[in-house]
Scaffold this active site. Structure first.
Site, PDB file in Angstrom:
ATOM      1  N   LYS A  46       0.800  -1.231   0.000  1.00 36.12           N
ATOM      2  CA  LYS A  46       0.000   0.000   0.000  1.00 36.12           C
ATOM      3  C   LYS A  46       0.834   1.283   0.000  1.00 36.12           C
ATOM      4  CE  LYS A  46      -3.298  -1.153  -0.762  1.00 36.12           C
ATOM      5  NZ  LYS A  46      -3.531  -1.860  -2.062  1.00 36.12           N
ATOM      6  N   SER A  47       2.039   1.174  -0.546  1.00 35.64           N
ATOM      7  CA  SER A  47       2.909   2.352  -0.646  1.00 35.64           C
ATOM      8  C   SER A  47       2.909   2.955  -2.045  1.00 35.64           C
ATOM      9  CB  SER A  47       4.353   1.967  -0.316  1.00 35.64           C
ATOM     10  OG  SER A  47       4.430   1.377   0.935  1.00 35.64           O
ATOM     11  N   GLY A  48       2.112   2.375  -2.949  1.00 35.24           N
ATOM     12  CA  GLY A  48       2.099   2.878  -4.322  1.00 35.24           C
ATOM     13  C   GLY A  48       2.770   1.908  -5.292  1.00 35.24           C
ATOM     14  N   THR A  81       1.540  -0.312  -7.303  1.00 41.77           N
ATOM     15  CA  THR A  81       0.872  -0.372  -8.613  1.00 41.77           C
ATOM     16  C   THR A  81       1.345   0.779  -9.496  1.00 41.77           C
ATOM     17  OG1 THR A  81      -1.038  -1.131  -7.322  1.00 41.77           O
ATOM     18  CG2 THR A  81      -1.419  -0.655  -9.653  1.00 41.77           C
ATOM     19  N   HIS A 139       7.542  -7.585  -1.965  1.00 43.78           N
ATOM     20  CA  HIS A 139       7.394  -6.903  -0.670  1.00 43.78           C
ATOM     21  C   HIS A 139       8.411  -7.439   0.337  1.00 43.78           C
ATOM     22  CE1 HIS A 139       3.765  -4.969  -1.958  1.00 43.78           C
ATOM     23  NE2 HIS A 139       2.983  -6.017  -1.886  1.00 43.78           N
ATOM     24  N   SER A 150      -4.477   3.086   4.100  1.00 44.38           N
ATOM     25  CA  SER A 150      -4.656   2.406   2.820  1.00 44.38           C
ATOM     26  C   SER A 150      -4.717   0.876   3.032  1.00 44.38           C
ATOM     27  CB  SER A 150      -3.501   2.775   1.879  1.00 44.38           C
ATOM     28  OG  SER A 150      -3.689   2.211   0.624  1.00 44.38           O
ATOM     29  N   TYR A 152       6.517   8.287  -2.030  1.00 42.86           N
ATOM     30  CA  TYR A 152       5.203   8.477  -2.659  1.00 42.86           C
ATOM     31  C   TYR A 152       4.826   9.963  -2.685  1.00 42.86           C
ATOM     32  CZ  TYR A 152       0.112   7.769  -3.322  1.00 42.86           C
ATOM     33  OH  TYR A 152      -1.183   7.787  -3.787  1.00 42.86           O
ATOM     34  N   ARG A 204      -7.981   3.606  -4.845  1.00 40.18           N
ATOM     35  CA  ARG A 204      -8.974   4.128  -3.905  1.00 40.18           C
ATOM     36  C   ARG A 204      -9.028   5.643  -4.028  1.00 40.18           C
ATOM     37  NH1 ARG A 204      -9.493   5.648   1.573  1.00 40.18           N
ATOM     38  NH2 ARG A 204      -7.235   5.928   1.624  1.00 40.18           N
ATOM     39  N   LYS A 205      -8.122   6.345  -3.319  1.00 37.63           N
ATOM     40  CA  LYS A 205      -8.122   7.819  -3.387  1.00 37.63           C
ATOM     41  C   LYS A 205      -6.841   8.352  -4.003  1.00 37.63           C
ATOM     42  CE  LYS A 205     -11.081   9.567   0.286  1.00 37.63           C
ATOM     43  NZ  LYS A 205     -11.061  10.267   1.590  1.00 37.63           N
TER      44      LYS A 205
HETATM   45  P1  A3P Z   1      -5.023   4.838  -1.146  1.00 32.34           P
HETATM   46  O1  A3P Z   1      -5.621   3.618  -0.519  1.00 32.34           O
HETATM   47  O2  A3P Z   1      -4.531   5.810  -0.116  1.00 32.34           O
HETATM   48  O3  A3P Z   1      -5.922   5.476  -2.141  1.00 32.34           O
HETATM   49  P2  A3P Z   1      -0.277  -0.353  -3.683  1.00 32.34           P
HETATM   50  O4  A3P Z   1      -0.249  -0.138  -5.152  1.00 32.34           O
HETATM   51  O5  A3P Z   1       1.071  -0.513  -3.072  1.00 32.34           O
HETATM   52  O6  A3P Z   1      -1.229  -1.419  -3.318  1.00 32.34           O
HETATM   53  O7  A3P Z   1      -0.808   1.004  -3.030  1.00 32.34           O
HETATM   54  C1  A3P Z   1      -2.144   1.387  -3.190  1.00 32.34           C
HETATM   55  C2  A3P Z   1      -2.252   2.859  -2.923  1.00 32.34           C
HETATM   56  O8  A3P Z   1      -1.710   3.582  -4.037  1.00 32.34           O
HETATM   57  C3  A3P Z   1      -3.714   3.272  -2.828  1.00 32.34           C
HETATM   58  O9  A3P Z   1      -3.736   4.387  -1.935  1.00 32.34           O
HETATM   59  C4  A3P Z   1      -4.015   3.651  -4.262  1.00 32.34           C
HETATM   60  O10 A3P Z   1      -5.137   4.453  -4.405  1.00 32.34           O
HETATM   61  C5  A3P Z   1      -2.734   4.373  -4.644  1.00 32.34           C
HETATM   62  N1  A3P Z   1      -2.493   4.413  -6.095  1.00 32.34           N
HETATM   63  C6  A3P Z   1      -2.726   3.437  -7.009  1.00 32.34           C
HETATM   64  N2  A3P Z   1      -2.374   3.860  -8.242  1.00 32.34           N
HETATM   65  C7  A3P Z   1      -1.919   5.118  -8.101  1.00 32.34           C
HETATM   66  C8  A3P Z   1      -1.419   6.096  -9.026  1.00 32.34           C
HETATM   67  N3  A3P Z   1      -1.344   5.862 -10.320  1.00 32.34           N
HETATM   68  N4  A3P Z   1      -1.041   7.287  -8.534  1.00 32.34           N
HETATM   69  C9  A3P Z   1      -1.114   7.558  -7.205  1.00 32.34           C
HETATM   70  N5  A3P Z   1      -1.581   6.680  -6.294  1.00 32.34           N
HETATM   71  C10 A3P Z   1      -1.975   5.471  -6.726  1.00 32.34           C
END
Ligand code: A3P
Length: 368
Positions: free
Chosen positions: A109-111, A113, A177, A207, A265, A331-332
């Site tokens: 959940k650090s970004g 994706t 991870h 997140s 991030y 998500r956000k």
């Molecule tokens: P939030 O839950 O705060 O919205 P991961 O990819 O490590 O699972 O992390 C998911 C987090 O990255 C989520 O945060 C998600 O919304 C955000 N995220 C996914 N794609 C993104 C993008 N292209 N730019 C910025 N944030 C992104």
């Protein structure tokens, strides 16, 4: 007489005791089997395919309540689910690094994706032009980033398998991870590069909490915010403690900046284009002046932006990691959403923890 009785009672003890012991033992085994079946149901099949020896090894590890599965186990110093441990063992045993490999590393959940999307698009920009507006066949438009950059532990080595990586184009790009301490032995080859993306622990926690409650099976009881927060602060979260995960990569990035690039991030959110240029230079594929003039940097940023990825059909309706719906990955995508969830005393506790664990290391965060 007394002596005979005594002797006979001594004799009867083992005669009665043996079958009783055997029955008890059998019942114990049946109970354990029943518990395992319950566990399997609760974990949504997460225990399937684990060998007896592996389960015995798991039983010897410290464990805590899991977030998405019944337990998290303390393996090689970090908290992990049973299936992840199985995959990591296979990865550590079998993975052979090649000179130009790129490994994207994060705590969940650090970004991840986002970084996968950026890295894939950057490295493949000569094959798949990100600028051309008529380019409708860019892989990112029809594939989720997790399908383009596979995880070692969720895809390639899942279920303890050994993948055939011989067909992968160079540079091979993977993600993980796994904390640095458990990864380093597998990537020690000149030219292998690691990109670590770090996010402030406040937003990472929120997140994670949202994500896990969205994807967990219905048979596992939800983790309340308070309970999850307490686990998080005690370090009990997948691949945590978070501070050790971050510090492992942070210290290595200071020691060997040519090997590990440490990104944040919040920095990417603030200025994606200069961070994309940093990433390109680190990976040995810097943008040329002409590319910059043509708007390649901006095109990659736009293609990989939260807004763009979230609206794609593949990210609304398909599944890429295990059986989880892609839509939950977007998500956000904001900095400081934590202010909407954490109480002042929780914020104070987490801040004190961050101070205690990371203070003086040079690793700092922006929270808003
Ligand atoms: P939030 O839950 O705060 O919205 P991961 O990819 O490590 O699972 O992390 C998911 C987090 O990255 C989520 O945060 C998600 O919304 C955000 N995220 C996914 N794609 C993104 C993008 N292209 N730019 C910025 N944030 C992104």
């Amino acid at each position: 007489m007394t002596k005979t009785m005594a002797t006979s009672s001594i004799k009867t003890i083992p005669i009665i005791a043996i079958p009783n012991f055997a029955i008890c033992h059998k019942l114990e085994l049946l109970k354990e089997e029943g518990e395992r079946r319950d566990l399997k149901r609760q974990e949504g099949g997460d225990e399937e395919g684990l060998s007896y020896e592996f389960r015995e090894m798991l039983d010897s590890l410290p464990k805590e309540r899991g977030w998405r599965t019944r337990y998290l186990y303390l393996f090689q110093g970090f908290w992990c689910q049973s299936k992840e441990i199985q995959a990591i063992i296979s990865f550590q045993k079998h993975f052979q690094p090649l000179q130009n490999d790129v490994v994207i590393a994060t705590i969940p959940k650090s970004g991840t994706t986002w970084l996968k999307a950026l890295t894939f698009t950057l490295l493949n920009r000569y094959r798949f032009d990100p600028v051309s507006s008529t380019n409708t066949d860019h892989p990112l438009l029809t594939s989720n980033p997790h399908d383009l950059v596979p995880f070692f532990e969720y895809k390639l080595y899942a279920n303890g398998g050994v993948p055939d990586l011989s067909g992968l184009a160079s540079p091979r790009t993977f993600a993980t991870h796994i904390p640095f301490g458990s990864l380093k032995g597998s990537i020690e080859k000149p030219g292998v590069k690691v990109v670590y993306l770090c996010r402030n622990p406040f937003d990472t926690f929120i997140s994670s909490w949202h994500y896990i409650n969205s994807i967990k099976s219905e048979s596992v009881s939800p983790v309340s915010l308070d309970e999850g927060f307490d686990l998080y602060c005690r370090g009990v979260i997948g691949f945590g403690p978070f501070w050790e995960h971050m510090l492992g990569y942070w210290r290595e990035s200071l020691k060997r900046p040519e090997k590990v690039l440490f990104l944040r991030y919040e920095d990417l959110k603030e200025d994606i284009e200069s961070n994309l240029k940093r990433l390109a230079s680190f990976l040995g594929v810097p943008f040329t002046d002409e590319e910059e003039r043509k708007g390649v940097v901006k095109a990659i940023s736009d293609l990989c932006s939260f807004k763009n990825l979230k609206k794609l059909e593949v990210n609304k309706s398909s599944k890429s990691i295990k059986n989880f719906e892609n839509r939950h990955l977007f998500r956000k995508g904001e900095v400081s959403d934590w202010v909407n969830y954490l109480s002042p005393s929780q914020a104070e506790r987490l801040l004190a923890l961050v101070d205690d664990k990371l203070g003086g290391t040079g690793l700092t965060f922006r929270y808003s």
